[in-house]
Write a protein that holds these residues in place. Structure first.
Motif, short mmCIF file in Angstrom:
data_model
loop_
_atom_site.label_atom_id
_atom_site.label_comp_id
_atom_site.label_asym_id
_atom_site.label_seq_id
_atom_site.Cartn_x
_atom_site.Cartn_y
_atom_site.Cartn_z
N PRO A 280 0.82 -1.23 0.00
CA PRO A 280 0.00 0.00 0.00
C PRO A 280 0.84 1.27 0.00
O PRO A 280 0.46 2.27 -0.61
N LEU A 281 2.02 1.22 0.68
CA LEU A 281 2.88 2.40 0.70
C LEU A 281 3.40 2.71 -0.70
O LEU A 281 3.45 3.88 -1.12
N GLY A 282 3.76 1.67 -1.44
CA GLY A 282 4.22 1.87 -2.81
C GLY A 282 3.14 2.44 -3.71
O GLY A 282 3.40 3.30 -4.56
N ILE A 283 1.89 1.99 -3.53
CA ILE A 283 0.78 2.51 -4.31
C ILE A 283 0.56 3.99 -4.02
O ILE A 283 0.35 4.81 -4.92
N ILE A 284 0.64 4.36 -2.72
CA ILE A 284 0.45 5.77 -2.34
C ILE A 284 1.53 6.64 -2.95
O ILE A 284 1.26 7.72 -3.50
N VAL A 285 2.78 6.18 -2.89
CA VAL A 285 3.89 6.96 -3.46
C VAL A 285 3.75 7.05 -4.97
O VAL A 285 3.98 8.11 -5.57
N PHE A 286 3.34 5.95 -5.62
CA PHE A 286 3.20 5.95 -7.07
C PHE A 286 2.14 6.95 -7.53
O PHE A 286 2.34 7.70 -8.48
N PHE A 287 1.00 6.98 -6.84
CA PHE A 287 -0.07 7.90 -7.24
C PHE A 287 0.15 9.31 -6.70
O PHE A 287 -0.63 10.21 -7.01
N ASN A 288 1.17 9.51 -5.87
CA ASN A 288 1.69 10.84 -5.55
C ASN A 288 0.81 11.66 -4.62
O ASN A 288 1.24 12.70 -4.13
N HIS A 289 -0.41 11.27 -4.38
CA HIS A 289 -1.31 12.05 -3.52
C HIS A 289 -1.95 11.13 -2.48
O HIS A 289 -2.35 10.02 -2.78
N PHE A 290 -2.04 11.64 -1.29
CA PHE A 290 -2.80 10.95 -0.24
C PHE A 290 -3.51 12.03 0.55
O PHE A 290 -2.89 12.82 1.24
N SER A 291 -4.84 12.05 0.43
CA SER A 291 -5.63 13.14 0.99
C SER A 291 -5.13 14.45 0.40
O SER A 291 -5.03 14.59 -0.81
N PRO B 261 -0.51 9.74 -12.06
CA PRO B 261 -0.80 8.91 -13.24
C PRO B 261 -2.30 8.82 -13.53
O PRO B 261 -2.70 8.79 -14.69
N LEU B 262 -3.11 8.79 -12.47
CA LEU B 262 -4.56 8.73 -12.67
C LEU B 262 -5.07 10.02 -13.32
O LEU B 262 -5.92 9.98 -14.21
N GLU B 263 -4.54 11.17 -12.88
CA GLU B 263 -4.94 12.45 -13.48
C GLU B 263 -4.54 12.51 -14.96
O GLU B 263 -5.30 13.02 -15.79
N VAL B 264 -3.36 12.00 -15.27
CA VAL B 264 -2.91 11.98 -16.66
C VAL B 264 -3.84 11.13 -17.51
O VAL B 264 -4.25 11.52 -18.62
N GLN B 265 -4.19 9.94 -17.01
CA GLN B 265 -5.08 9.06 -17.76
C GLN B 265 -6.48 9.65 -17.92
O GLN B 265 -7.10 9.53 -18.98
#
Length: 208
Positions: free
Chosen positions: A157-168, A178-182
């Motif tokens: 889960p920590l890697g997913i949070i870092v990958f998506f760059n935002h948490f709250s 990456p989600l915003e780009v897609q």
């Protein structure tokens, strides 16, 4: 010397009024403030009940309106040649629908991601790999809960949070996720398809 009116339209503009003026659809600038105000107030369209909330227009529609108002004006386009007006009514019911959609999407994504991770772990036989690694490194059989299991459970889960760059509201950088780009790519593709479909319908060629 004739005044020049500069127009800049984005590919998709959201409006909240059925009567759409030129100034609501895009940016209008003229060195003469009175000419600018008159151009901004020109009525581009009225979205009626039963019509599609997304309507496609050409820059020529805006040029025609301005030329009809004053044929002596020069019009310069600095934006899109075709653009979409997306009418979205304001109100609490719309906000409730958006919240419900958000909750539903989050639930689907959560369950789907969990299923994908469990399927990957099962196909890759991750527990067996951990047992072999632990045995090779320590020389003894691992306990049911060991350091590899715990590290993997925390790191995933920590890697997913870092990958998506935002948490709250916390962001590790100003770059889009990456989600915003897609999502931006998807929106661009939808807008392009709507404009092309509108052009085909006007020309009598339609694949739908």
């Amino acid at each position: 010397m004739a005044d020049t009116v500069y127009l800049k339209f984005e590919k998709n503009t959201e409006v909240h009024s059925r009567d759409v003026a030129l100034g609501q659809a895009g940016q209008v600038y003229c060195a003469d403030p009175s000419v600018q105000a008159r151009c901004r107030a020109l009525k581009l369209t009225k979205i009626r009940e039963g019509e599609s909330n997304r309507q496609v227009f050409s820059i020529l529609d805006a040029v025609r309106l301005i030329q009809e108002m004053d044929s002596g004006l020069t019009v310069s386009n600095l934006g899109e040649t075709d653009f979409i007006i997306d009418y979205q009514p304001e109100g609490s019911s719309r906000r409730i629908r958006h919240w419900l959609k958000t909750v539903m999407v989050c639930a689907i994504v959560f369950v789907g991601a969990a299923f994908a991770i469990m399927t990957f772990n099962n196909d890759g036989d991750v527990p067996r790999i951990f047992q072999d690694v632990y045995l090779q490194m320590t020389g003894r059989e691992p306990a049911e809960v060991n350091v590899l299991n715990v590290s993997y459970s925390i790191g995933l889960p920590l890697g997913i949070i870092v990958f998506f760059n935002h948490f709250s509201k916390l962001a590790f950088s100003s770059d889009p996720t990456p989600l915003e780009v897609q999502m931006r790519t998807y929106e661009e593709d939808v807008d392009t398809t709507l404009i092309k479909n509108a052009g085909r319908k006007e020309s009598g060629v339609d694949v739908s």
